[in-house]
Design a protein around this motif. Structure first.
Motif, PDB file in Angstrom:
ATOM      1  N   LEU A 232       0.778  -1.009   0.078  1.00  0.00           N
ATOM      2  CA  LEU A 232      -0.063  -0.024  -0.011  1.00  0.00           C
ATOM      3  C   LEU A 232       0.775   1.205   0.011  1.00  0.00           C
ATOM      4  O   LEU A 232       0.627   2.215  -0.658  1.00  0.00           O
ATOM      5  CB  LEU A 232      -1.069  -0.003   1.132  1.00  0.00           C
ATOM      6  N   PHE A 233       1.845   1.230   0.869  1.00  0.00           N
ATOM      7  CA  PHE A 233       2.743   2.489   1.055  1.00  0.00           C
ATOM      8  C   PHE A 233       3.327   2.867  -0.262  1.00  0.00           C
ATOM      9  O   PHE A 233       3.407   4.079  -0.861  1.00  0.00           O
ATOM     10  CB  PHE A 233       3.846   2.106   2.087  1.00  0.00           C
ATOM     11  N   VAL A 234       3.989   1.561  -1.326  1.00  0.00           N
ATOM     12  CA  VAL A 234       4.538   2.137  -2.422  1.00  0.00           C
ATOM     13  C   VAL A 234       3.573   2.794  -3.042  1.00  0.00           C
ATOM     14  O   VAL A 234       3.792   3.576  -4.146  1.00  0.00           O
ATOM     15  CB  VAL A 234       5.181   0.830  -2.926  1.00  0.00           C
ATOM     16  N   LEU A 235       2.513   2.025  -3.443  1.00  0.00           N
ATOM     17  CA  LEU A 235       1.260   2.407  -4.407  1.00  0.00           C
ATOM     18  C   LEU A 235       0.743   3.740  -4.097  1.00  0.00           C
ATOM     19  O   LEU A 235       0.907   4.756  -4.921  1.00  0.00           O
ATOM     20  CB  LEU A 235       0.016   1.494  -4.616  1.00  0.00           C
ATOM     21  N   ALA A 236       0.711   4.157  -2.854  1.00  0.00           N
ATOM     22  CA  ALA A 236       0.039   5.145  -2.332  1.00  0.00           C
ATOM     23  C   ALA A 236       1.085   6.379  -2.805  1.00  0.00           C
ATOM     24  O   ALA A 236       0.894   7.507  -3.043  1.00  0.00           O
ATOM     25  CB  ALA A 236      -0.196   5.297  -1.003  1.00  0.00           C
ATOM     26  N   LEU A 237       2.402   6.109  -2.362  1.00  0.00           N
ATOM     27  CA  LEU A 237       3.498   7.076  -2.646  1.00  0.00           C
ATOM     28  C   LEU A 237       3.684   7.350  -4.292  1.00  0.00           C
ATOM     29  O   LEU A 237       3.877   8.544  -4.250  1.00  0.00           O
ATOM     30  CB  LEU A 237       4.836   6.500  -2.214  1.00  0.00           C
ATOM     31  N   ALA A 238       3.495   6.156  -5.106  1.00  0.00           N
ATOM     32  CA  ALA A 238       3.741   6.463  -6.421  1.00  0.00           C
ATOM     33  C   ALA A 238       2.622   7.586  -6.944  1.00  0.00           C
ATOM     34  O   ALA A 238       2.660   8.306  -7.784  1.00  0.00           O
ATOM     35  CB  ALA A 238       3.685   5.284  -7.057  1.00  0.00           C
TER      36      ALA A 238
ATOM     37  N   ALA B 157      10.823  15.314 -14.554  1.00  0.00           N
ATOM     38  CA  ALA B 157      11.365  13.811 -15.023  1.00  0.00           C
ATOM     39  C   ALA B 157      11.731  13.062 -13.889  1.00  0.00           C
ATOM     40  O   ALA B 157      11.572  11.716 -13.914  1.00  0.00           O
ATOM     41  CB  ALA B 157      12.554  14.334 -16.075  1.00  0.00           C
ATOM     42  N   VAL B 158      12.231  13.669 -13.052  1.00  0.00           N
ATOM     43  CA  VAL B 158      12.850  12.831 -11.959  1.00  0.00           C
ATOM     44  C   VAL B 158      11.549  12.182 -10.935  1.00  0.00           C
ATOM     45  O   VAL B 158      11.516  11.078 -10.631  1.00  0.00           O
ATOM     46  CB  VAL B 158      13.565  13.887 -10.854  1.00  0.00           C
ATOM     47  N   VAL B 159      10.393  12.967 -10.768  1.00  0.00           N
ATOM     48  CA  VAL B 159       9.345  12.607 -10.025  1.00  0.00           C
ATOM     49  C   VAL B 159       8.862  11.645 -10.908  1.00  0.00           C
ATOM     50  O   VAL B 159       8.654  10.284 -10.301  1.00  0.00           O
ATOM     51  CB  VAL B 159       8.391  13.585  -9.991  1.00  0.00           C
ATOM     52  N   ALA B 160       8.650  11.662 -12.232  1.00  0.00           N
ATOM     53  CA  ALA B 160       8.486  10.260 -13.120  1.00  0.00           C
ATOM     54  C   ALA B 160       9.248   9.102 -13.082  1.00  0.00           C
ATOM     55  O   ALA B 160       8.571   8.188 -12.931  1.00  0.00           O
ATOM     56  CB  ALA B 160       8.103  10.764 -14.487  1.00  0.00           C
ATOM     57  N   ALA B 161      10.581   9.334 -12.814  1.00  0.00           N
ATOM     58  CA  ALA B 161      11.546   8.072 -12.817  1.00  0.00           C
ATOM     59  C   ALA B 161      11.335   7.560 -11.518  1.00  0.00           C
ATOM     60  O   ALA B 161      11.105   6.392 -11.421  1.00  0.00           O
ATOM     61  CB  ALA B 161      12.777   8.858 -12.902  1.00  0.00           C
ATOM     62  N   VAL B 162      11.058   8.329 -10.328  1.00  0.00           N
ATOM     63  CA  VAL B 162      11.000   7.816  -8.918  1.00  0.00           C
ATOM     64  C   VAL B 162       9.481   6.805  -9.117  1.00  0.00           C
ATOM     65  O   VAL B 162       9.593   5.785  -8.404  1.00  0.00           O
ATOM     66  CB  VAL B 162      10.959   8.748  -8.022  1.00  0.00           C
ATOM     67  N   CYS B 163       8.495   7.445  -9.763  1.00  0.00           N
ATOM     68  CA  CYS B 163       7.411   6.720  -9.826  1.00  0.00           C
ATOM     69  C   CYS B 163       7.294   5.445 -10.461  1.00  0.00           C
ATOM     70  O   CYS B 163       6.965   4.483 -10.158  1.00  0.00           O
ATOM     71  CB  CYS B 163       6.153   7.440 -10.339  1.00  0.00           C
ATOM     72  N   PHE B 164       8.083   5.448 -11.753  1.00  0.00           N
ATOM     73  CA  PHE B 164       8.391   4.396 -12.486  1.00  0.00           C
ATOM     74  C   PHE B 164       9.168   3.403 -11.683  1.00  0.00           C
ATOM     75  O   PHE B 164       8.685   2.166 -11.586  1.00  0.00           O
ATOM     76  CB  PHE B 164       9.190   4.804 -13.712  1.00  0.00           C
ATOM     77  N   ALA B 165      10.038   3.728 -11.133  1.00  0.00           N
ATOM     78  CA  ALA B 165      10.977   2.909 -10.260  1.00  0.00           C
ATOM     79  C   ALA B 165      10.184   2.341  -9.164  1.00  0.00           C
ATOM     80  O   ALA B 165      10.359   0.870  -8.892  1.00  0.00           O
ATOM     81  CB  ALA B 165      12.264   3.472  -9.602  1.00  0.00           C
TER      82      ALA B 165
ATOM     83  N   LEU C   1       7.049   1.638  -9.165  1.00  0.00           N
ATOM     84  CA  LEU C   1       6.059   0.776  -9.468  1.00  0.00           C
ATOM     85  C   LEU C   1       6.805  -0.494 -10.120  1.00  0.00           C
ATOM     86  O   LEU C   1       6.305  -1.525 -10.162  1.00  0.00           O
ATOM     87  CB  LEU C   1       5.383   1.419 -10.914  1.00  0.00           C
ATOM     88  N   LEU C   2       8.073  -0.314 -10.795  1.00  0.00           N
ATOM     89  CA  LEU C   2       8.950  -1.459 -11.223  1.00  0.00           C
ATOM     90  C   LEU C   2       8.926  -2.499  -9.998  1.00  0.00           C
ATOM     91  O   LEU C   2       8.955  -3.777 -10.336  1.00  0.00           O
ATOM     92  CB  LEU C   2      10.114  -1.061 -11.626  1.00  0.00           C
ATOM     93  N   THR C   3       9.031  -2.081  -8.695  1.00  0.00           N
ATOM     94  CA  THR C   3       9.158  -2.748  -7.519  1.00  0.00           C
ATOM     95  C   THR C   3       8.008  -3.880  -7.432  1.00  0.00           C
ATOM     96  O   THR C   3       8.097  -4.836  -6.807  1.00  0.00           O
ATOM     97  CB  THR C   3       9.603  -2.055  -6.292  1.00  0.00           C
ATOM     98  N   GLN C   4       6.789  -3.169  -7.859  1.00  0.00           N
ATOM     99  CA  GLN C   4       5.709  -4.082  -7.883  1.00  0.00           C
ATOM    100  C   GLN C   4       5.288  -5.344  -8.860  1.00  0.00           C
ATOM    101  O   GLN C   4       4.484  -6.017  -8.944  1.00  0.00           O
ATOM    102  CB  GLN C   4       4.351  -3.311  -7.694  1.00  0.00           C
TER     103      GLN C   4
ATOM    104  N   ALA D 132       2.484   4.919 -18.451  1.00  0.00           N
ATOM    105  CA  ALA D 132       2.348   6.590 -18.295  1.00  0.00           C
ATOM    106  C   ALA D 132       3.662   7.078 -17.520  1.00  0.00           C
ATOM    107  O   ALA D 132       4.128   8.235 -17.888  1.00  0.00           O
ATOM    108  CB  ALA D 132       1.156   6.563 -17.319  1.00  0.00           C
ATOM    109  N   SER D 133       4.225   6.366 -16.426  1.00  0.00           N
ATOM    110  CA  SER D 133       5.366   7.090 -15.838  1.00  0.00           C
ATOM    111  C   SER D 133       6.584   6.780 -16.667  1.00  0.00           C
ATOM    112  O   SER D 133       7.368   8.020 -16.742  1.00  0.00           O
ATOM    113  CB  SER D 133       5.476   6.343 -14.677  1.00  0.00           C
TER     114      SER D 133
END
Lengths: 781, 505
Positions: A4-10, A37-45, A47-50, A84-85
């Motif tokens: 939940l934390f990862v998703l909510a954070l993303a 771009a950095v924000v998008a990259a963080v979201c992408f990363a 989400l990748l963990t999921q 998207a990210s």
């Protein structure tokens, strides 16, 4: 397991960044693009963990309705969120260069970041309410971004049209959601829990059928998806949306936002799966695919071409999800992925061309490979993928669509053969316009084209990265399929799914379809201009059925209706207001009587004494005479006759005291009237006939209502007097010592009330006196 | 064993007493030096009084005053005062919170707006007296107290609308408001008289029992109910008694427009809920008020939205939007089904919408107050490019407008969602369809203002001048509340449903 934390954070991170975007813009200037771009990259990363995780997590939101922040992780949602990210990273980097020197970038990045958060929300939401919330947020962000170019009238028109169509579609989705919730509730599920609904889809669908809401819900969801994903006839907003800056077009109007509708269809496909679904959704998609491709051929502007092509490809995805077989799910999910890659690339290329060549008109462009060699290379990859030429990735997913259409036709036979036929027909035009786009680089260079500069690295790198992705998926499609796409397709399917991507080795129906498509498309390309000219004639002949015509007609009709209401109801004159108030009060009252159970009592005409009838008849005559009186004084005097007749009526009905009161009041009124009339002009001018008729009609209505009310409300005279009435009759003489009950009540039983009233009148008189004496003092401040 | 002390019962109307007391304190304070009013002190007193009342209302609501205890049925627990003439229950406290919040915002925002107004103490005390009346309306438990409280709201409101004595629009609006208001009051009073004739009582509970036992004068009762409906429709500005609203809101000082369109409407609705659901709930056979509200609801939202499209004056657009919202909230009465559970969710949805509306609509009108303070003009064109000059206030205005439109940027999204849900579960497809179509139509004029603020180029160089602290603070608080009501909506709907259960159950 999903976290939940990862998703909510993303999801929350882009929104947080959006809040601070204007501030960051003040601090950092244009570099804020890279922050995005950095924000998008963080979201992408994050989400990748999921990837590989599966499951639903939630935290309560509105407990009384079982609405929750509920997020689900599955391959389909992740595929969409990662697209998207991932594309977001490139778009922000591209925008940093492309938007150089533009005003109000703080607001621009704010909307773009908020948009990315919303799209991630849509992808991961497992609650219908949350899904709808993020869905509408994407529309709002899109409105802000389309309206970014301020000086342009077209931009305003388009922004509003996009907003109205997508938000209106969103409201259809809302009703659809509510109908689904009704179904879910009746089988004991939390009404908005999408994950639970999909898990029990059979029961929910049956419950919805039993309540008769299955088809309405299906239709509403389809309309919503059609509005968002630019399907016929609601696609009109998409080309208009192209006035937005190119990074926005690439991000919102090709890769992500417009896919939300397709995504929702894929999500709900298992729930609605069945013949009705195919009949509606697959047909919708096929028609859009064809219309979009034809319009793309007609386009004169490169972004317009890409916009209609996007509509056409969205139609392809919608059609794919519409087909019942498992091929449908495969084609839909896979093409969602492929299209995002090649279409975002092409939009970014279009941005480069417009930026460097200074024009977007197709006829003014050509031979760009000399000036923009790297861009040309990128375009070759993406355009051939768009055309569906093997061995590019666009071919694989289109081939699966052909299989789905073929399968449907073989199973159903008859009219269903139109599906594969339409698919081939539309795809021929897809090949045509894709080649035309490529021709911008390889065709002859027009004389009017000025010098074209090389694109800077900041603009070139993002499409290059995407092109590499296109190439990678084309060469080794298995990697992407195994990682995500296969599982994503499973989430939208009801049966087993296994995507095969590769060059076909044996002859089959779909392979023949592909072969025809490519052969005819390539063969017809030399006659492109002639085809375009004949299509243009068709378009000119069918102007009346163009959706924009309908939209404009609707707008102007609404506008006229608004003006009409404003003029006739809200014209600022209190006489108009009173007219409407009285009329609606009458209508409400009469309607109330009409629906009431008791019938109307008939007046006892036969028992009425002749004298009463005569007096009342004189009163009626006097009332009619008032309306025809030629001066105010005559009118008032005639009105006096009416009043005196009423007094006589009271006498005849043995109400002597009432008659006395009536006479006094009548005389007083007459005097006051005459005093006032002296101050008024004798003549107001000609009366407007229409207005007189209107007022006359109203007075008839009011009179009739009063008449009916009296009839309706009068006691029928049977029945015993009420306890209160009996009390006063019995006690008037012994307790009050008077024979007139009304007088006894006023002066004896209710003497205190009368005293109070008298005091009020004295106080009022004193106040009037004070006001009169002080009237010349004026304001003190 | 711990001793639980409870306050005496009469303290349950502390919010109203606080407001009333503040109104008198203001007049006293002004007597110290009548010719030179100290605006800051007066605002301070009013805001403090409003906050005290709000504090009481919130405290009672959260502490469960007048609400069912753990061992009680969900319909029990109300505190009845003064021979049952007043009642303090979940609904009256819920609405007191709405009304006092609006009062605080309006008083705060009036500080700079009134900087050159000669009668500031009178202005504030009229506002507080009107809000006393509103809080009393929420607690009215008999037709007498209801009528007196309504008049206590109306009379100061007429004066407040016309309080810009040298402004023609203000005086004209006030006069129209007064004339139509007087007509409506007469109709309302006559309706009460007819109900009294039919049932022999004015106390809500007694009328309810009389109706349940069957009255001999169904036709009189029906006519009385219709007239009471008219009186309430005037207070909430629903068609056909809404004509005063656009003119009065347009002419009135903007904080007063905010006050009347938010708080006064809430007071009208609370009376509508109590009288029709609680008292006349079983009298639908006498006069089918559900169908009457159905027609009124649809006609109200449609007429208002279509008229708003062509308006050029921003304040007038918002006035029509306010009328349209009355139509949306009327769904709570129009979708009345008679089944207990459905009723509660529908009523709860209406109350929650009023709660959110109290903030978003007040905020929007306060933004107009800000624009009037800066003298930027009144039409949509005059607002062009304001976004670059006052980005914060304009961002807040965007939140208000999108929330009013029902987009998910403010709590308005959820309350509209719940209203729609109520129509779907109540099987009122027609209402649902009307709500949807009107929401789309309303987008046109809301986005028109948003566009004017952000997207259009300013016509000439407008200089906003100084930034009024009080107005800004009020707008900021309203915006924050509007946004926070998205995540906190569960909390609002919970209390709304407790309130609905007490009258509807």
């Amino acid at each position: 397991m999903a976290d939940l934390f990862v998703l909510a954070l993303a999801i929350a991170l882009p929104f947080l960044a959006a809040v601070f975007a204007p501030l960051l813009y003040r601090l950092l200037g244009e570099t804020v693009g890279y922050v995005g771009a950095v924000v998008a990259a963080v979201c992408f990363a994050l989400l990748l963990t999921q990837v590989g995780a599966e499951g639903t997590v939630s935290t309560p939101w509105i407990p009384s309705m079982d609405v929750a922040f509920r997020f689900t992780v599955d391959a389909f949602g992740l595929l969409f969120a990662l697209l998207a990210s991932g594309i977001g990273i490139l778009i922000f980097a591209y925008a940093r260069e492309y938007m150089h020197g533009k005003p109000d970038l703080g607001r621009f990045y704010m909307a773009l970041l908020a948009f990315m958060g919303s799209i991630l929300g849509v992808a991961l939401a497992a609650d219908l309410v949350a899904l709808f919330l993020f869905w509408e947020l994407t529309s709002v962000c899109s409105f802000v971004l389309i309206g970014y170019y301020t000086d342009d009238a077209e931009s305003r028109y388009s922004a509003r049209m996009a907003m109205v169509i997508t938000v209106g579609g969103g409201l259809c989705l809302l009703v659809g959601i509510l109908l689904i919730a009704v179904g879910a509730e009746s089988v004991g599920l939390a009404p908005f829990d999408l994950a639970a609904i999909l898990a029990n889809r059979g029961a929910v669908a049956d419950a919805m059928r039993a309540q008769g809401v299955f088809l309405p819900a299906l239709a509403l969801v389809a309309v919503a998806a059609a509005a968002k994903s630019a399907q016929v006839p609601l696609y009109v907003w998409l080309p208009g949306a192209m006035v937005a800056p190119t990074p926005v077009s690439a991000f919102l109007h090709s890769a992500t936002m417009v896919k939300v509708g397709v995504y929702a269809l894929g999500r709900l496909r298992p729930l609605f799966h069945g013949p009705e679904w195919m009949a509606l959704v697959a047909t919708l998609g096929m028609v859009t695919m064809t219309v979009g491709a034809l319009l793309a051929v007609l386009a004169t502007d490169i972004k317009e071409l890409l916009a209609y092509s996007t509509a056409s490809h969205l139609g392809l995805m919608v059609a794919a999800f519409g087909f019942e077989s498992h091929y449908g799910a495969e084609a839909g999910a896979f093409h969602l992925f492929n299209h995002a890659l090649f279409k975002a690339t092409l939009f970014l290329v279009a941005g480069i061309v417009a930026h460097e060549a200074g024009t977007r008109a197709i006829d003014d462009l050509g031979g760009l490979r000399e000036d923009l060699p790297i861009t040309a290379g990128i375009t070759v990859l993406a355009a051939l993928s768009m055309a569906g030429i093997p061995p590019f990735n666009g071919f694989y997913s289109k081939e699966i669509l052909f299989e789905a259409a073929w399968e449907a036709a073989v199973h159903g036979g008859g009219l269903l053969w139109l599906y594969p036929a339409t698919a081939v027909f539309a795809s021929v035009f897809t090949v045509l316009y894709s080649l035309r786009f490529l021709w911008l680089f390889f065709g002859p260079r027009p004389d009017g084209l000025g010098p074209v500069h090389r694109a800077p690295l900041g603009l070139l790198a993002p499409p290059a990265v995407l092109a590499v992705a296109v190439a990678a998926v084309s060469v080794v499609p298995g990697v992407a399929i195994d990682l995500l796409v296969d599982d994503a397709a499973s989430a939208t399917a009801v049966s087993h799914v296994e995507i095969h991507a590769g060059i076909p080795t044996s002859l089959s129906g779909p392979v023949v379809m592909s072969a025809i498509t490519i052969a005819v498309g390539v063969a017809a390309f030399p006659f492109y201009d002639r085809i375009r000219a004949s299509l243009e004639r068709v378009r000119a002949a069918t102007t009346l059925v163009h959706p924009t015509v309908g939209y404009d007609a609707l707008l102007s009709a609404t506008d006229r209706a608004s003006g009409l209401v404003g003029r006739s109801v809200h014209n600022g004159l209190i006489r108009t207001y009173v007219w409407w108030v009285l009329l609606s009060a009458c209508v409400l009252t009469v309607a109330g009587y009409a629906t009431a159970t008791t019938g109307l009592p008939t007046p006892a005409v036969a028992e009425t004494p002749v004298a009463l009838v005569l007096v009342l008849a004189v009163a009626v005559v006097a009332a009619v005479a008032v309306t025809t009186a030629d001066s105010h004084v005559t009118g008032v005097l005639t009105l006096g006759i009416l009043g005196f007749m009423v007094a006589i009526f009271y006498i005849l009905a043995s109400g002597a005291d009432l008659a006395l009161t009536q006479l006094v009041v009548e005389t007083l009124l007459l005097l006051i009237f005459l005093l006032v009339l002296e101050e008024l002009p004798a003549y107001y001018g000609e009366i407007d006939l229409l207005r007189a008729a209107r007022d006359g009609a109203l007075s008839v209505a009011v009179g009739a209502t009063a008449f009916v009310s009296v009839l309706y409300a009068a006691p029928d005279g049977a029945g015993a007097p009420t306890p209160t009435a009996s009390f006063f009759t019995n006690n008037a003489i012994p307790e009050g010592g008077g024979a007139n009950i009304v007088n006894v009540i006023l002066t004896d039983f209710r003497a205190f009330d009368t005293l109070g009233e008298s005091i009020v009148i004295v106080l009022a008189a004193l106040s009037v006196l004070v006001l009169l004496t002080m009237r010349d003092r004026g304001e003190t401040q | 064993m711990t001793e639980v002390t409870t306050l005496p019962d009469w303290t349950a109307i502390a919010p109203a007493l606080a407001l009333l007391g503040t109104a008198f304190v203001l007049l006293l304070a002004d007597m110290i030096d009548p010719d030179d009013s100290n605006g800051t002190a007066l605002t301070g007193i009013s805001v403090t009084g409003g906050l005290v009342a709000l504090g009481f209302a919130l405290w009672y609501l959260l502490a469960g005053t007048g609400q069912p205890g753990a061992s009680q049925e969900p319909t029990e627990g109300a505190i009845e005062l003064f021979g049952d003439a007043l009642v303090v229950d979940g609904m009256s406290l819920f609405f007191s919170v709405i009304i006092t919040s609006v009062v605080v915002l309006v008083a705060l925002a009036s500080h700079e707006y009134l900087r050159e107004h000669p009668y500031q103490a009178e202005y504030y005390s009229l506002v507080l007296l009107a809000s006393t009346g509103m809080v009393m309306v929420t607690a009215a438990n008999s037709f007498v107290t209801a009528f007196i409280s309504i008049e206590l709201v109306s009379l100061p409101s007429y004066a407040l609308v016309a309080s810009l004595k040298t402004n023609e629009g203000s005086v004209e609006g006030g006069l129209k408001y007064f004339l139509i208001g007087a007509l409506s009051s007469a109709i309302f009073a006559y309706g009460i008289a007819l109900v009294y004739v039919a049932t022999g009582s004015l106390q809500f509970g007694a009328v309810e029992i009389a109706i349940a036992d069957g009255v001999g004068f169904d036709s009189l009762l029906g006519l009385g109910m219709l007239m009471i409906l008219g009186g309430i429709a005037f207070k909430i500005a629903a068609v056909p008694f809404h004509f005063w609203a656009p003119d009065a809101y347009e002419g009135a000082p903007a904080p007063i427009s905010a006050f009347i369109s938010s708080a006064s409407k809430a007071a009208g609705f609370v009376l509508g809920f109590r009288v029709f659901v609680d008292v006349f709930g079983t009298a639908t056979g006498v006069f089918d008020w559900v169908d009457a509200f159905l027609i009124l609801s649809i006609v109200t939202m449609t007429i208002a939205n279509f008229t708003a499209l062509k308006q050029d004056n921003v304040k007038r657009i918002l006035a029509y939007s306010s009328v349209a919202h009355a139509g949306y909230i009327l769904i709570a009465l129009a979708a009345f089904t008679g089944s207990v559970e459905g009723e509660i969710s529908i009523l709860g949805a209406g109350m929650a919408h009023l709660f959110v509306y109290g903030f978003m609509n007040t905020g929007a009108f306060l933004f107009i107050a800000l624009a009037e303070y800066w003298d930027v003009g009144r039409t949509v064109e005059d607002y062009h490019g304001l976004g670059n000059r006052a980005p914060f206030a304009c961002a807040a205005m965007t939140v208000f407008l999108f929330s009013l439109a029902g987009l998910p940027i403010g709590g308005g999204f959820f309350s509209k969602f719940y209203l729609l849900f109520a129509t779907v579960t109540g099987g009122q497809e027609l209402l649902g369809a009307a709500l949807i179509i009107n929401s789309v139509v309303s987008l046109f004029y809301y986005t028109r203002i948003v566009r004017a603020i952000w997207i259009e180029e300013p016509g000439e160089d407008l200089e906003p001048g100084e930034y009024p602290t009080g107005l800004y603070a009020a707008i900021a608080v309203a915006a924050l509340a509007t946004i926070l009501l998205i995540p906190a909506f569960g909390f609002v709907i919970e209390y709304a449903e407790i309130a609905a259960r007490m009258i509807g159950g």
